[in-house]
Structures are given as structure tokens and as C-alpha cells.
Design an enzyme around this catalytic site. Structure first.
Site, PDB file in Angstrom:
ATOM      1  CE1 TYR A 142      -3.167  -2.873   0.036  1.00  0.00           C
ATOM      2  CE2 TYR A 142      -4.047  -2.235   2.240  1.00  0.00           C
ATOM      3  CZ  TYR A 142      -4.014  -2.952   1.097  1.00  0.00           C
ATOM      4  OH  TYR A 142      -5.060  -4.012   1.084  1.00  0.00           O
ATOM      5  CE  LYS A 189       0.416 -17.735  -2.285  1.00  0.00           C
ATOM      6  NZ  LYS A 189      -0.478 -18.880  -2.092  1.00  0.00           N
ATOM      7  CG  ASP A 222      -3.001 -19.888  -0.209  1.00  0.00           C
ATOM      8  OD1 ASP A 222      -2.206 -19.584   0.782  1.00  0.00           O
ATOM      9  OD2 ASP A 222      -2.850 -20.526  -0.906  1.00  0.00           O
ATOM     10  CG  ASP A 246      -7.218  -3.721   3.968  1.00  0.00           C
ATOM     11  OD1 ASP A 246      -8.155  -3.698   4.621  1.00  0.00           O
ATOM     12  OD2 ASP A 246      -6.927  -3.082   2.874  1.00  0.00           O
ATOM     13  CG  ASP A 250     -12.504  -5.561   6.093  1.00  0.00           C
ATOM     14  OD1 ASP A 250     -12.259  -5.165   7.404  1.00  0.00           O
ATOM     15  OD2 ASP A 250     -13.099  -5.038   5.315  1.00  0.00           O
TER      16      ASP A 250
END
Ligand code: NAD
Length: 357
Positions: A142, A189, A222, A246, A250
Site C-alpha cells: 500500500y 505467502k 490462502d 486488511d 475484515d
């Protein structure tokens, strides 16, 4: 003990819910013999209306002078048309930057009394869960270099992390785990990304040298997204990068079933933090006494636990909320279908205050 708390109510339902949390804090201070001094500052649309900017210097100075900050929410349709650099949400980023906050803590727990609101299969919800996502907040993709090629038909964003950035968020995760069940799951990852391999190496080195008492495991992002739905009771503390955090935070909040119940904290190097509900300013219900104050009240409990080290007082607030829910009291956003004896926001606040006296 004496603490100074900056209140930044913001817009929409912000003032109603921050007021409720301040009343809870005042009561708890009296009960446990502490002194909390409150000062209120404008930010977001309300600051834009009064000062022409979303984050006045006075608000920044007031927050820097405080021991901790309690934020409501900012934004609303009234300010949707203002230029991008003046948007109320700029106040959030500005405050995070000014206060040096680089970690976000988001708990997601199922309130036993609200298991029916949980979107998971009943047998999974029945096992319960109580997890904390520790998300890196100021680095990663980001904030990395981005751009487009000259033709504009290709674009790139860059993920970059330094050992220092990983260490400081991982340290917060290990410290948080020590106050909870002593288990950290580091999400990355590393089968694909070089930043993730550095992340994994760094977290493990820190764990082995400084936190051997904390159980540490790794999970690919994942798989973590899947496990949050398949068996969230596995997790205690999850530490991860900005983008993965992020998305996962959520997801984790949605599985609990209600946005009006979830708290959050943003922390940096010092004990000063910024505490706020995860929901927004809910302009559709502002001023109607419909806002559920629980997320903000639980954010106040987090402030006591993580900034002031007052765990007993934090437990006391969390238990009052759990008891009120256990007795069946609900605001409109969490009421059962057909339930008619639901409470207005101020009534829910008063029920919780009654438990605390
Ligand atoms: P929102 O979270 O404000 O509202 C989503 C829905 O949830 C609405 O129906 C609302 O009524 C309901 N809701 C939210 N909090 C509630 C509560 N405490 N009690 C009962 N119901 C509640 O999200 P949105 O509508 O997408 O955004 C509204 C404004 O808030 C926008 O301007 C957005 O930019 C801003 N926002 C601010 C923050 C923040 O300040 N941290 C975060 C998210 C959104």
C-alpha cells in the site's frame, strides 16, 4: 493512576458512541481509584466545517499530549464532494502518521450470547473463538512504489519490507500473545513472495531469541483465509503484513456477525495508542439514538489493557458487556428477527453502566 485521554468523536454517530465510552471510562476510573482527564478535539468533516481542514494542528497537538486517543469515526455524504486531499478520512491517516502508529490490533471474538448471529456453521460457532489480528499498518504494497507504463496498458505496485518493520510488528504480536493464550500464527505467502520469506525468517529469529515461551507457527495466507471459516478456534494472535491483514481482519470481523461489536487499536513504539470501533460514522442512523455503543466501549477496554496496562479494569468492562448481552439485551443492529424489546443506543449504554456501578 492518572491518565490523559484525548477524545476525537468525529462525525455521524461518532459523538454518541464516544460519549458512551467516556462515561464507561469515568465510572471505571471512580470504581478503581484512577483519574482520567478528558479533552475533546475535532477531526474529519466536523473539523472541515469549522477550520476548513480535516485535521487541525490543535487536534494533533492534543493527541500527542495525551496518554491515549479515543476516536469515533469520520466521514459522511455531506463531505463526499470535497477535493481528495481534504477528505475527512485524511484525518485518520494524518493522526496515525503524527502518532507514529504502525500496528493495528483487531480482535474478533464470538460473544457466546450472540452465537446465533455468527455466519459459521452452528457446530463451528459452538466451539467459539477469540482471536486477535496484528496487522502491519504503514509498509508493504500500500505504500510501495507504483506506476504505469507510458502506454498506460500495464501497471505495477511494489511490496517491500525491511527487517526493522517486520520486527516491530512481530514484537507487538508476541507481547500481545503473552497477555492472551501465548500462541502466534504468522501469516505470509513465503512459497511465492521474497518479502514473505524475509518476514518468516525474521519472525522466527525473534521468536526463538526473545519469545521462546510463545508458541509460533506459520500459515500461508490462502490457507489462513480458509481456516478462519473452517476452524477459527485454532487462532490466538495472527500477525501479518498490511495487505493480508486488511483482508483477513475484515473476513474475521464478518464471521462474528456484527459490525457494531468490534473494537480496534492502533499502536506504535510508545504506550500511546488510538482506539476506535471498526465501523464507520453510519450517517444513516446518526442522531437517531440507534447506534450500538458496544464496539466503542470495547475499544475503551482495549485502551485500558494495551496502553495503560490495566487488565483487571479491561476485564471488568468486557464482562459487563458480555453480561448485558447474555441477559438478552440487544440494539436494533443485533436484535433477533422479530425481537421487539430492543434498546436504543443510550439505553444500551445505560444497561452497561448499571453493570459497572
Ligand atoms: P459504516 O460502518 O458507517 O455503516 C455500515 C452499516 O452499518 C450502516 O447501515 C450503519 O448504519 C451500520 N452501523 C455501523 N456502525 C453501527 C453501530 N455502531 N450501530 C448500529 N449500526 C451500525 O460504513 P459506511 O456506511 O460504508 O460508511 C459511512 C461513512 O463512514 C463513510 O463516510 C466512510 O468513509 C466512513 N468510514 C469511516 C471509518 C473510520 O472513521 N474509521 C471507517 C469506515 C467508514
Amino acid at each position: 493512576m492518572k491518565f490523559r485521554i484525548a477524545l476525537v468523536p468525529g462525525d455521524g454517530i461518532g459523538p454518541e458512541i464516544v460519549q458512551a465510552a467516556a462515561e464507561v471510562l469515568k465510572l471505571v476510573a471512580g470504581k478503581f481509584g484512577h483519574e482520567f482527564e478528558f479533552n475533546t478535539y475535532l477531526a474529519g468533516g466536523s473539523a472541515l466545517d469549522k477550520y476548513g481542514i480535516p485535521l487541525p494542528q490543535e487536534t494533533i497537538d492534543g493527541c500527542l499530549a495525551a496518554d491515549s486517543v479515543m476516536l469515533g469515526a469520520v466521514g459522511g455524504p455531506k463531505w463526499d464532494q470535497v477535493p481528495n486531499n481534504m477528505r475527512p478520512e485524511k484525518a485518520l491517516l494524518g493522526l496515525r502518521k503524527a502518532l507514529g502508529l504502525y500496528t493495528n490490533l483487531r480482535p474478533a471474538a464470538i460473544q457466546p450470547a450472540l452465537a446465533e448471529a455468527c455466519v459459521l456453521r452452528p457446530d463451528i460457532a459452538a466451539r467459539g473463538f477469540d482471536l486477535m489480528i496484528v496487522r502491519e499498518l504503514t509498509g508493504g504494497i500500500y505504500f510501495g512504489e507504483r506506476g504505469r507504463n507510458e502506454a498506460g496498458d500495464a501497471a505495477y505496485d511494489t511490496e517491500a519490507y525491511s527487517v526493522m518493520e517486520i520486527e516491530r510488528v512481530a514484537r507487538r504480536a508476541f507481547e500481545t500473545a503473552r497477555k492472551r493464550k501465548g500462541h502466534v500464527t504468522s501469516v505470509d505467502k513465503a512459497n511465492v513472495l521474497e518479502t514473505s520469506r524475509l518476514w518468516r525468517e525474521t519472525v522466527h529469529r525473534l521468536g526463538e531469541t526473545e519469545y521462546p515461551d510463545v508458541r509460533l507457527d506459520d500459515m500461508y495466507v490462502d490457507n489462513a483465509a480458509m481456516q478462519l471459516i473452517r476452524d477459527p478456534s485454532f487462532f490466538d494472535v495472527v500477525v501479518t503484513s498490511n495487505m493480508f491483514g486488511d483482508i483477513l481482519s475484515d473476513e474475521a470481523s464478518q464471521v462474528t456477525g456484527s459490525i457494531g461489536l468490534l473494537a480496534s487499536a492502533s499502536l506504535g513504539d510508545s504506550s500511546r495508542g488510538m482506539y476506535e470501533p471498526i465501523h464507520g460514522s453510519a450517517p444513516d442512523i446518526a442522531g437517531k439514538d440507534l447506534a450500538n455503543p458496544i464496539a466503542t466501549i470495547l475499544s475503551a477496554a482495549m485502551m485500558l489493557r494495551y496502553s495503560f496496562d490495566l487488565a483487571e479494569e479491561a476485564d471488568y468492562i468486557e464482562k459487563a458487556v458480555a453480561d448485558v448481552l447474555e441477559e438478552g439485551w440487544r440494539t436494533a443492529d443485533i436484535k433477533a428477527p422479530g425481537q421487539e424489546d430492543w434498546l436504543r443506543g443510550s439505553e444500551m449504554r445505560d444497561k452497561i453502566l448499571q453493570k459497572l456501578v
